[in-house]
Every structure is written in structure tokens, then in C-alpha cells.
Scaffold this motif. Sequence first.
Motif, mmCIF file in Angstrom:
data_model
loop_
_atom_site.group_PDB
_atom_site.id
_atom_site.type_symbol
_atom_site.label_atom_id
_atom_site.label_comp_id
_atom_site.label_asym_id
_atom_site.label_seq_id
_atom_site.Cartn_x
_atom_site.Cartn_y
_atom_site.Cartn_z
ATOM 1 N N PRO A 153 37.946 103.802 81.293
ATOM 2 C CA PRO A 153 39.494 103.530 81.035
ATOM 3 C C PRO A 153 39.659 104.174 79.342
ATOM 4 C CG PRO A 153 38.227 101.532 81.986
ATOM 5 C CD PRO A 153 37.334 102.564 81.543
ATOM 6 N N THR A 175 43.025 109.773 81.314
ATOM 7 C CA THR A 175 42.915 110.002 82.867
ATOM 8 C C THR A 175 44.392 110.323 83.345
ATOM 9 O OG1 THR A 175 42.091 107.684 82.854
ATOM 10 C CG2 THR A 175 42.387 108.461 85.209
ATOM 11 N N THR A 176 45.344 109.763 82.859
ATOM 12 C CA THR A 176 46.875 110.022 83.158
ATOM 13 C C THR A 176 47.245 111.276 82.557
ATOM 14 O OG1 THR A 176 47.132 107.591 82.479
ATOM 15 C CG2 THR A 176 49.084 108.894 82.829
ATOM 16 N N HIS A 182 37.946 104.591 87.872
ATOM 17 C CA HIS A 182 37.009 104.236 86.601
ATOM 18 C C HIS A 182 35.677 103.928 86.803
ATOM 19 C CE1 HIS A 182 40.397 104.793 83.989
ATOM 20 N NE2 HIS A 182 41.297 103.695 84.224
ATOM 21 N N ARG A 197 35.899 110.429 76.312
ATOM 22 C CA ARG A 197 36.606 110.509 75.113
ATOM 23 C C ARG A 197 35.822 109.930 74.225
ATOM 24 N NH1 ARG A 197 42.671 107.310 74.009
ATOM 25 N NH2 ARG A 197 42.900 108.473 72.006
ATOM 26 N N SER A 224 41.826 102.400 71.784
ATOM 27 C CA SER A 224 43.011 102.477 72.738
ATOM 28 C C SER A 224 42.895 101.299 74.004
ATOM 29 C CB SER A 224 42.757 103.925 73.672
ATOM 30 O OG SER A 224 43.866 104.198 74.485
ATOM 31 N N PHE A 273 45.391 98.349 74.891
ATOM 32 C CA PHE A 273 45.589 98.287 76.346
ATOM 33 C C PHE A 273 45.382 96.883 76.977
ATOM 34 C CE2 PHE A 273 44.621 99.088 80.999
ATOM 35 C CZ PHE A 273 45.785 99.659 81.477
ATOM 36 N N SER A 299 53.110 118.814 79.442
ATOM 37 C CA SER A 299 51.875 117.808 79.522
ATOM 38 C C SER A 299 51.459 117.267 78.212
ATOM 39 C CB SER A 299 50.629 118.269 80.222
ATOM 40 O OG SER A 299 50.104 119.112 79.486
ATOM 41 N N GLN A 300 52.435 117.881 77.007
ATOM 42 C CA GLN A 300 52.093 117.329 75.540
ATOM 43 C C GLN A 300 52.425 115.784 75.436
ATOM 44 O OE1 GLN A 300 50.241 119.292 73.552
ATOM 45 N NE2 GLN A 300 49.920 120.212 75.327
ATOM 46 N N MET A 347 55.115 113.606 77.931
ATOM 47 C CA MET A 347 54.805 112.707 78.548
ATOM 48 C C MET A 347 55.263 111.506 78.355
ATOM 49 S SD MET A 347 51.033 113.665 80.064
ATOM 50 C CE MET A 347 50.667 112.172 80.663
ATOM 51 N N PHE A 355 52.033 102.210 76.642
ATOM 52 C CA PHE A 355 50.740 102.896 77.182
ATOM 53 C C PHE A 355 50.636 104.186 76.582
ATOM 54 C CE2 PHE A 355 48.837 105.643 80.425
ATOM 55 C CZ PHE A 355 47.947 104.930 80.909
ATOM 56 N N MET A 356 51.555 104.865 76.309
ATOM 57 C CA MET A 356 51.533 106.250 75.735
ATOM 58 C C MET A 356 51.594 105.718 74.032
ATOM 59 S SD MET A 356 51.182 108.940 77.904
ATOM 60 C CE MET A 356 51.452 110.219 77.069
ATOM 61 N N ARG A 357 50.520 105.422 73.536
ATOM 62 C CA ARG A 357 50.416 104.823 72.132
ATOM 63 C C ARG A 357 50.729 105.777 71.138
ATOM 64 N NH1 ARG A 357 46.904 102.762 68.744
ATOM 65 N NH2 ARG A 357 45.307 104.236 69.830
#
Length: 304
Positions: free
Chosen positions: A44, A48-49, A107, A129, A137, A141, A237-238, A242, A263-265
Motif C-alpha cells: 500500500p 498503485t494509483t 496489495h 517505494r 504515506s 492514509f 499523469s503528473q 492527477m 489521498f494525493m498528498r
Amino acid sequence: MEKPPRPILFDFHGVSMIDIFTSNWDNLQNFKARPDDILIATYPKAGTTWVSYILDLLHFGQTSPERQTSKPIHERVPFLEINVSPFAPGTELADTLPTSPRLIKTHLPVQFVPKSFWEQNCRMVYVARNAKDNAVSFYHFDRMNMVEPEPGNWDSFLKRFMEGKSDYPCCVLVSVVFGSWYDHVNGWWEKQQIHSKLHYMFYEDLVEDTGAQIDRLCSFLGLSPSAEEKERITTGSQFDNMKKDKMANYSTVTIMDFNISPFMRKGKVGDWKNHFTEAQNQHFDEDYKTKMMKNPTLRFRTEL
Ligand code: PPS
């Protein structure tokens, strides 16, 4: 209104899990993969996204562009093991995906992947990662996702991430959901050495040069987008793009509280430096060496 209680971690065949990822286990293990399925696997919070978004654009950006503006990413790329009532389980969403190939997210540690994916010799993309940014992260989350266990404070979360133990007296032998990062990245790394259709990639490389990583993905997947198409995907996709995209930023998902954390932190390499104390960092590095000794060729970058 009172918030529902957070789930409790338990040991599941040696891996810390919560009910929403084990309650559909038989259907999950009996899932019928197809030869052209593409499995996107990560621990996780490893990207992934991002990779799901890139693969979706590579495969369907030209043929069905309406997908990207009308369907959230978690519907385009279902999460195989999830089972949160009242929503359909991930296995059902994957079963009914109309696309070919089907892009499927997981995952799961490598030993839990349903056997049909191996039998069908499916392509798999694993994204890893670095542990420090991954832990940060994951902590944020767990703060904002109401179906994840309560993370506690940063220090206790980091201990559980590292040690595989809980601070809570009621449940020892648990760490974080999907268990040890160290086992996860090593398990998939070892599998990659024997399964030629597994592409192992790193979040840090993707941040450093998205275009180059898209080229490598294309050669693995046997795709040859035009230069303009590739450029469109690289730019689209930068992180900032996103983050603005409602179909990719999870803002439609009600179990997440964006007032706590988005989510996109940050989408950065090295944000761990804003969280780790010097003592935490030193302890982490010492412990890391012992846990990561067995695969010296598996190397992560914690800064660019
Ligand atoms: S999940 O919930 O496990 O599926 O999360 P996952 O998508 O694996 O990881 C979320 C982190 O990835 C970052 N992210 C990105 N970084 C850079 N560029 C792009 N385009 C991008 N998309 C997602 C996201 O911001 C999360 O990392 P942090 O460090 O928390 O910002």
C-alpha cells in the motif's frame, strides 16, 4: 454523528490483515484470471494509483477516452481483495470488467496471489517505494481512511511498520495492514527472478523520469504509442494533474476524510525527512540493514 469504530488487525497466515481483505478469501483464491489480465501489485501507498492511471491511458486512452472522464480509477482498475459492504467485492468487479485486457490492482504479498494468475502466465507490474516515504504515506492514509486501523501517533505507527508489533496490549504480533513492507518487497523481488512476465519498478524512478519508465512499461506490455500519445500520458499523469482529476484523486470515495489528509498528498521522494527524527532515522537505518540483507541487489533511493 459518531464515527464507526476502526477495524482491528489480526494475524492471517503470518500477515497482518483486516476483515475487508480476508472476508472474501475463497472467491479471491478461486478467482479465474485470463491470460491477458494485467495485475498491478504493490505494498500500500507505493504508487498503485499512478501506475494504474498510466496503464489505463496506455491501453484505453485512444479507444475509449470517455472512460477517463466518467469512471473513477478504482472502477477502471478494481482492487481484487477488497470487500466493503454495501459495495460489490473486488473479485466481482474484476469478473464483470468489460475491457480486454483487464487491469486489476492488488496489495497482496506474493504468496497470496490467486494461483490462476500464475497458471495463466499473466503479466504483472510490481511497484515498490522506499520504506521511509512509504511509511509516511501509509501513516497519513491510515489517519484519513476510516476503514483502515487507527494509526496512533507517528512514533507508534513507525514502530509497528518496522517491528511487526502493536503497541496495543490486546493484539500483539501485528504490524500494519498487508504486513511487513520488508517481506513484501523482497517476496516480489525474488518472484521476479523466476517469473519473466513480472516487471518490477520503483516509485522513485517514476518521479525522476516518468517518460523513461513509460517506455519500459510499453516494451514490457508490447505497446508502441505515438510520441504525441506518450507525451500526453506523461504530462497527464503528473502529480498536479492527477490531483485535480476527480476520477483519479479518490475524492468520490466517502470512506476517506480529506479534511484530515488528501489521498494525493505530496507525491514526493524524501518527504520522510519532514517526519523522521534523527533518533528514529538512525534506529530505522540500523534495523533496515538487517532486514534487507538477503537481497543486496534490491536497492532503494530515499532521495533524488
Ligand atoms: S493506495 O491507497 O495503496 O492505492 O495508494 P497508492 O496509489 O499506492 O499510493 C499513494 C501515494 O502515491 C502518490 N501518487 C503520486 N506521486 C507522484 N505522482 C503521481 N502522479 C502520483 N499519484 C499518486 C500519492 O500522492 C501518495 O503518496 P504521498 O507520499 O502520500 O503523497
